[in-house]
Scaffold this motif. Sequence first.
Motif, PDB file in Angstrom:
ATOM      1  N   PHE A  33      19.237  88.427  35.725  1.00  0.00           N
ATOM      2  CA  PHE A  33      18.459  87.736  36.751  1.00  0.00           C
ATOM      3  C   PHE A  33      18.454  86.240  36.444  1.00  0.00           C
ATOM      4  CE2 PHE A  33      17.114  92.065  36.302  1.00  0.00           C
ATOM      5  CZ  PHE A  33      17.065  92.517  37.614  1.00  0.00           C
ATOM      6  N   ASP A  34      18.979  85.461  37.361  1.00  0.00           N
ATOM      7  CA  ASP A  34      19.133  84.023  37.151  1.00  0.00           C
ATOM      8  C   ASP A  34      18.056  83.219  37.883  1.00  0.00           C
ATOM      9  OD1 ASP A  34      21.440  84.814  35.901  1.00  0.00           O
ATOM     10  OD2 ASP A  34      22.799  83.604  37.126  1.00  0.00           O
ATOM     11  N   ASP A  35      17.734  82.067  37.318  1.00  0.00           N
ATOM     12  CA  ASP A  35      16.988  80.977  37.969  1.00  0.00           C
ATOM     13  C   ASP A  35      15.477  81.034  37.795  1.00  0.00           C
ATOM     14  OD1 ASP A  35      19.485  80.235  38.762  1.00  0.00           O
ATOM     15  OD2 ASP A  35      19.146  80.504  40.919  1.00  0.00           O
ATOM     16  N   GLY A  36      14.903  82.112  37.261  1.00  0.00           N
ATOM     17  CA  GLY A  36      13.458  82.157  37.020  1.00  0.00           C
ATOM     18  C   GLY A  36      13.126  81.486  35.697  1.00  0.00           C
ATOM     19  N   CYS A  60      17.061  82.020  32.170  1.00  0.00           N
ATOM     20  CA  CYS A  60      15.944  81.175  32.595  1.00  0.00           C
ATOM     21  C   CYS A  60      16.319  79.703  32.684  1.00  0.00           C
ATOM     22  CB  CYS A  60      14.789  81.315  31.608  1.00  0.00           C
ATOM     23  SG  CYS A  60      14.205  83.009  31.396  1.00  0.00           S
ATOM     24  N   VAL A  61      15.824  79.054  33.711  1.00  0.00           N
ATOM     25  CA  VAL A  61      15.904  77.601  33.830  1.00  0.00           C
ATOM     26  C   VAL A  61      14.787  77.010  32.971  1.00  0.00           C
ATOM     27  CG1 VAL A  61      15.679  75.643  35.409  1.00  0.00           C
ATOM     28  CG2 VAL A  61      16.924  77.705  36.124  1.00  0.00           C
ATOM     29  N   GLY A  62      15.126  76.074  32.118  1.00  0.00           N
ATOM     30  CA  GLY A  62      14.151  75.539  31.176  1.00  0.00           C
ATOM     31  C   GLY A  62      12.921  74.952  31.824  1.00  0.00           C
ATOM     32  N   ASP A  63      13.108  74.256  32.934  1.00  0.00           N
ATOM     33  CA  ASP A  63      11.959  73.650  33.598  1.00  0.00           C
ATOM     34  C   ASP A  63      11.006  74.718  34.131  1.00  0.00           C
ATOM     35  OD1 ASP A  63      10.590  71.242  34.414  1.00  0.00           O
ATOM     36  OD2 ASP A  63      11.130  71.761  36.481  1.00  0.00           O
ATOM     37  N   ASN A  64      11.537  75.873  34.529  1.00  0.00           N
ATOM     38  CA  ASN A  64      10.666  76.977  34.940  1.00  0.00           C
ATOM     39  C   ASN A  64       9.934  77.579  33.744  1.00  0.00           C
ATOM     40  OD1 ASN A  64      11.176  76.809  37.686  1.00  0.00           O
ATOM     41  ND2 ASN A  64      12.891  78.237  37.609  1.00  0.00           N
ATOM     42  N   LEU A  65      10.588  77.627  32.600  1.00  0.00           N
ATOM     43  CA  LEU A  65       9.915  78.076  31.382  1.00  0.00           C
ATOM     44  C   LEU A  65       8.743  77.162  31.044  1.00  0.00           C
ATOM     45  CD1 LEU A  65      12.970  78.895  29.091  1.00  0.00           C
ATOM     46  CD2 LEU A  65      11.352  80.566  30.002  1.00  0.00           C
ATOM     47  N   ARG A  66       8.970  75.874  31.195  1.00  0.00           N
ATOM     48  CA  ARG A  66       7.908  74.902  30.908  1.00  0.00           C
ATOM     49  C   ARG A  66       6.728  75.087  31.852  1.00  0.00           C
ATOM     50  NH1 ARG A  66       6.122  70.501  33.249  1.00  0.00           N
ATOM     51  NH2 ARG A  66       7.798  70.522  34.815  1.00  0.00           N
ATOM     52  N   ARG A  67       7.014  75.323  33.141  1.00  0.00           N
ATOM     53  CA  ARG A  67       5.952  75.413  34.139  1.00  0.00           C
ATOM     54  C   ARG A  67       5.281  76.787  34.176  1.00  0.00           C
ATOM     55  NH1 ARG A  67       7.807  74.573  39.550  1.00  0.00           N
ATOM     56  NH2 ARG A  67       9.925  75.116  38.909  1.00  0.00           N
ATOM     57  N   HIS A  68       6.019  77.836  33.763  1.00  0.00           N
ATOM     58  CA  HIS A  68       5.477  79.192  33.892  1.00  0.00           C
ATOM     59  C   HIS A  68       5.676  80.009  32.616  1.00  0.00           C
ATOM     60  CE1 HIS A  68       5.241  78.159  38.114  1.00  0.00           C
ATOM     61  NE2 HIS A  68       6.552  78.017  38.183  1.00  0.00           N
ATOM     62  N   PRO A  69       5.151  79.536  31.495  1.00  0.00           N
ATOM     63  CA  PRO A  69       5.356  80.280  30.239  1.00  0.00           C
ATOM     64  C   PRO A  69       4.726  81.661  30.278  1.00  0.00           C
ATOM     65  CG  PRO A  69       3.700  78.566  29.950  1.00  0.00           C
ATOM     66  CD  PRO A  69       4.334  78.325  31.286  1.00  0.00           C
ATOM     67  N   ALA A  83      17.207  84.460  28.212  1.00  0.00           N
ATOM     68  CA  ALA A  83      18.460  83.783  27.902  1.00  0.00           C
ATOM     69  C   ALA A  83      18.504  82.435  28.624  1.00  0.00           C
ATOM     70  CB  ALA A  83      19.645  84.659  28.310  1.00  0.00           C
ATOM     71  N   ASN A  84      19.510  81.663  28.316  1.00  0.00           N
ATOM     72  CA  ASN A  84      19.593  80.248  28.690  1.00  0.00           C
ATOM     73  C   ASN A  84      20.397  80.041  29.976  1.00  0.00           C
ATOM     74  OD1 ASN A  84      20.131  77.385  28.622  1.00  0.00           O
ATOM     75  ND2 ASN A  84      19.785  77.423  26.410  1.00  0.00           N
ATOM     76  N   HIS A 179      19.093  87.271  41.415  1.00  0.00           N
ATOM     77  CA  HIS A 179      18.363  86.013  41.238  1.00  0.00           C
ATOM     78  C   HIS A 179      16.879  86.234  41.497  1.00  0.00           C
ATOM     79  CE1 HIS A 179      22.502  84.700  41.882  1.00  0.00           C
ATOM     80  NE2 HIS A 179      22.175  83.576  41.271  1.00  0.00           N
ATOM     81  N   ASP A 180      16.045  85.940  40.502  1.00  0.00           N
ATOM     82  CA  ASP A 180      14.594  85.983  40.728  1.00  0.00           C
ATOM     83  C   ASP A 180      14.161  84.585  41.176  1.00  0.00           C
ATOM     84  OD1 ASP A 180      15.266  85.248  38.062  1.00  0.00           O
ATOM     85  OD2 ASP A 180      13.252  85.717  37.330  1.00  0.00           O
ATOM     86  N   SER A 181      14.553  84.263  42.413  1.00  0.00           N
ATOM     87  CA  SER A 181      14.280  82.960  43.002  1.00  0.00           C
ATOM     88  C   SER A 181      13.728  83.151  44.407  1.00  0.00           C
ATOM     89  CB  SER A 181      15.559  82.116  43.069  1.00  0.00           C
ATOM     90  OG  SER A 181      16.477  82.673  44.001  1.00  0.00           O
TER      91      SER A 181
END
Length: 209
Positions: A33-36, A60-69, A83-84, A179-181
């Motif tokens: 699953f990409d983009d979450g 995971c997109v890093g900025d989404n990790l930052r916003r939604h840990p 994964a990255n 994609h979980d987008s």
Amino acid sequence: MHLFRMPALVRRLLPDCLWQMPASGPPTLYLTFDDGPIPEETPFVLEQLARYQARGTFFCVGDNLRRHPEVARAVVAGGHRLANHTYHHISGWSHSRAQYVQDVAQCQALLQELQPAARPLLRPPYGRITRPLARLLRPSYQVVMWDVLTCDYDPDFAPEACLAAAIRHSRPGSIVVFHDSVKASRNLRYVLPRYLAYFAERGYHFAAL
């Protein structure tokens, strides 16, 4: 026109990338699953996977990790792998190697806090990576591509057609991209539960990479 599988030529040009898993033992699919992670879609994916005791890999997109840990922590709690997918979802074709490696490292720093990995996984956004860049990253990352691209992100692709294509192209050992987008929401919410049910009924397992 939808490109569900990369042509064999592209696979040969990028031999350092992982395209599919060995088809040995019980029939197994590797759902990715990409983009979450995002609160709008990732919890839905986790619910569907839990129904079938399925394990997945979330690029995971890093900025989404930052916003939604908290969403990322729910992925880990569900027994799945993080994964990255770079920090800013950037293309390996339009950025310098130094810029790309830095963006990947920025995302990986967040991932290591959430789920340390001996050899991290990286999926290039859009599948865009050069052979020299893949070789440069190889000592630190397993670069993961795919065997089946569902094209769930395409708003012009009818959900029924998306499901039929995903089923038709999947086989034991396939690495399958969802994609979980928000963009993919309509097709994702139609296709994923039916895809899981179809293959579960046929004795398939669903494993993380």
